[in-house]
Design an enzyme around this catalytic site. Structure first.
Site, PDB file in Angstrom:
ATOM      1  N   LYS A   8      42.045  28.893  40.803  1.00 21.97           N
ATOM      2  CA  LYS A   8      40.690  29.339  41.145  1.00 21.97           C
ATOM      3  C   LYS A   8      40.303  30.540  40.275  1.00 21.97           C
ATOM      4  O   LYS A   8      41.175  31.150  39.633  1.00 21.97           O
ATOM      5  CB  LYS A   8      40.639  29.713  42.635  1.00 21.97           C
ATOM      6  CG  LYS A   8      41.572  30.869  43.022  1.00 21.97           C
ATOM      7  CD  LYS A   8      41.679  31.034  44.543  1.00 21.97           C
ATOM      8  CE  LYS A   8      42.633  32.161  44.898  1.00 21.97           C
ATOM      9  NZ  LYS A   8      42.884  32.255  46.352  1.00 21.97           N
ATOM     10  N   TYR A  39      30.201  60.232  30.117  1.00 27.39           N
ATOM     11  CA  TYR A  39      29.180  60.344  31.166  1.00 27.39           C
ATOM     12  C   TYR A  39      29.620  61.310  32.263  1.00 27.39           C
ATOM     13  O   TYR A  39      30.777  61.288  32.687  1.00 27.39           O
ATOM     14  CB  TYR A  39      28.939  58.978  31.820  1.00 27.39           C
ATOM     15  CG  TYR A  39      28.076  58.046  31.027  1.00 27.39           C
ATOM     16  CD1 TYR A  39      26.792  58.419  30.623  1.00 27.39           C
ATOM     17  CD2 TYR A  39      28.531  56.767  30.710  1.00 27.39           C
ATOM     18  CE1 TYR A  39      25.989  57.535  29.910  1.00 27.39           C
ATOM     19  CE2 TYR A  39      27.732  55.882  30.003  1.00 27.39           C
ATOM     20  CZ  TYR A  39      26.460  56.271  29.601  1.00 27.39           C
ATOM     21  OH  TYR A  39      25.686  55.403  28.904  1.00 27.39           O
TER      22      TYR A  39
HETATM   23  C1  LIG Z   1      44.279  32.367  46.499  1.00 30.24           C
HETATM   24  C2  LIG Z   1      45.030  31.537  47.476  1.00 30.24           C
HETATM   25  C3  LIG Z   1      46.363  31.164  47.218  1.00 30.24           C
HETATM   26  C4  LIG Z   1      47.158  31.738  46.069  1.00 30.24           C
HETATM   27  O1  LIG Z   1      47.583  33.022  46.432  1.00 30.24           O
HETATM   28  P1  LIG Z   1      48.484  33.967  45.499  1.00 30.24           P
HETATM   29  O2  LIG Z   1      48.738  35.149  46.362  1.00 30.24           O
HETATM   30  O3  LIG Z   1      47.645  34.286  44.319  1.00 30.24           O
HETATM   31  O4  LIG Z   1      49.692  33.217  45.135  1.00 30.24           O
HETATM   32  C5  LIG Z   1      46.972  30.275  48.093  1.00 30.24           C
HETATM   33  N1  LIG Z   1      46.318  29.815  49.191  1.00 30.24           N
HETATM   34  C6  LIG Z   1      45.063  30.179  49.489  1.00 30.24           C
HETATM   35  C7  LIG Z   1      44.413  29.651  50.699  1.00 30.24           C
HETATM   36  C8  LIG Z   1      44.378  31.064  48.653  1.00 30.24           C
HETATM   37  O5  LIG Z   1      43.136  31.449  48.957  1.00 30.24           O
END
Ligand SMILES: *Cc1c(COP(=O)(O)O)cnc(C)c1O
Length: 377
Positions: free
Chosen positions: A47, A271
């Site tokens: 993702k 800044y």
């Molecule tokens: C993002 C996510 C993962 C992966 O988690 P990591 O901590 O990056 O390994 C797995 N399951 C769900 C439901 C997630 O939202």
């Protein structure tokens, strides 16, 4: 009209270089796979553009390494990944179908996670009226109160004789709230999940259990069930808090120095004039800023390296530029091609996250779009 071709390379034009080591991602996936053993299938969470590293090249590399199940959050991410890796692998969309998107899930063979009674009802209606028999995952909440059926909703569903009509559950899933910590909450969630899975499997004997993210994999076999969903560890971040990182680094980030100056007398920098350079201090302005994912919270706190010399951020990170105190660096290392390493062998993703007061996840998913990107095979 005559169009003039651009003659410079992306590396010439960009202000910073991002290198993503695809071989390291594959090695990390294999390491996690060895950690769970053959009884648990190893998926990959890609993702948010594969945590900022690029979903198309990462998806292809993991597919070639034998990964057959990918997890994304959104339908659009699933569509992008489908176009990149072809029809073979399974793609699971964790947010499930938004109203009106069911047809695209079926057309592109994207597996929905059904998170709520409303999503289940809609998917059931769609599947029945269109004669669609497709896999889905049912998500239950075991203590995080974010997504998934409550214990009561799950019970109601399990007792409803029509609850699963037209559905074809591949797996029951849940998510750990504190996987990286040693806390009784992990055991409590594990027990709830194991009990729910047993109930679920009394109805669907072939259904799998999917429970662990990256850190959960290291909590031991009781947490593995049948289907792991690691994300951040694939990209080299440490899934173990307070212990050495078992993963291989994936990301390297170097910013180009645009200008070097030496101040003659004590002088304000950047800044808000939040930093004062001392008489004789040497400053390097680098072409990377918070619009590139160098978080503004690194102002006066972050650091990079030139060769083996640590160079601190001087003043505020601005949108496109960041100033570093390079007084300790010899002029010979500050020539026209000089760069500052911001993530690499001396500063890990976890180090920069600690400096920024955040977690590696946010550093990775903030990686910008303006870098000259290089993928190592
Ligand atoms: C993002 C996510 C993962 C992966 O988690 P990591 O901590 O990056 O390994 C797995 N399951 C769900 C439901 C997630 O939202």
């Amino acid at each position: 009209m005559r169009s003039t071709p651009v003659s410079s390379s992306p590396g010439d034009r960009a202000g910073a270089f991002l290198t993503v080591d695809l071989a390291a991602i594959v090695e990390n996936w294999r390491l996690l796979k060895r950690q769970v053993g053959p009884a648990c299938e190893m998926g990959a969470v890609v993702k948010a553009d594969a945590y900022g590293t690029g979903v198309a090249p990462v998806g292809k590399a993991l597919k070639d390494a034998g990964c057959t199940t990918f997890f994304v959050a959104h339908l659009d991410e699933g569509l992008t990944l489908r176009a990149a890796i072809g029809d073979g692998p399974r793609i699971v969309v964790m947010h499930g179908p938004n109203k009106g998107t069911e047809r695209d899930f079926a057309a592109f063979r994207l597996v929905p996670v059904l998170n709520s009674p409303a999503q289940i009802e809609r998917w059931r209606g769609f599947a029945q009226s269109n004669d669609v028999l497709m896999e889905s995952l049912v998500h239950i909440d075991t203590g995080m109160n974010r997504l998934g059926l409550t214990a009561r909703e799950f019970e109601t569903l399990m007792h409803d004789p029509d609850g699963f009509v037209g559905l074809h559950p591949l797996a029951l899933m849940s998510h750990l709230a504190c996987a990286e910590d040693n806390t009784p909450m992990n055991g409590a969630q594990q027990r709830k999940f194991a009990a729910a899975l047993e109930t679920f499997r009394s109805k669907f004997p072939d259904a799998k259990g999917s429970f662990t993210n990256s850190s959960g994999i290291f909590l031991g076999p009781a947490y593995h069930f049948h289907f792991a969903r690691p994300g951040v560890a694939l990209y080299g971040a440490n899934p173990l808090s307070g212990k050495p990182n078992p993963m291989i680094p994936v990301v390297r980030l170097k910013g180009k120095i645009v200008q070097v100056r030496r101040v003659d007398a004590a002088a304000p920098v950047g800044y808000g004039a939040t930093y004062t350079a001392q008489d004789g201090e040497k400053l390097a302005t680098v072409s990377i800023g918070y619009a590139d994912g160098l978080l503004r919270s690194l102002s006066n706190r972050g650091h990079g390296y030139i060769d083996d010399i640590k160079v601190p951020v001087a003043g505020r990170v601005s949108m496109d530029l960041t100033i570093f105190d390079v007084s300790a660096v010899p002029d010979s290392s500050l020539g026209p091609d000089a760069t500052i390493e911001l993530i690499g062998s001396r500063v890990s993703v976890d180090d920069i996250a600690a400096d920024a007061g955040t977690i590696s996840y946010e550093i990775l998913t903030s990686l910008g779009a303006r870098y000259a990107r290089q993928y190592l095979k």
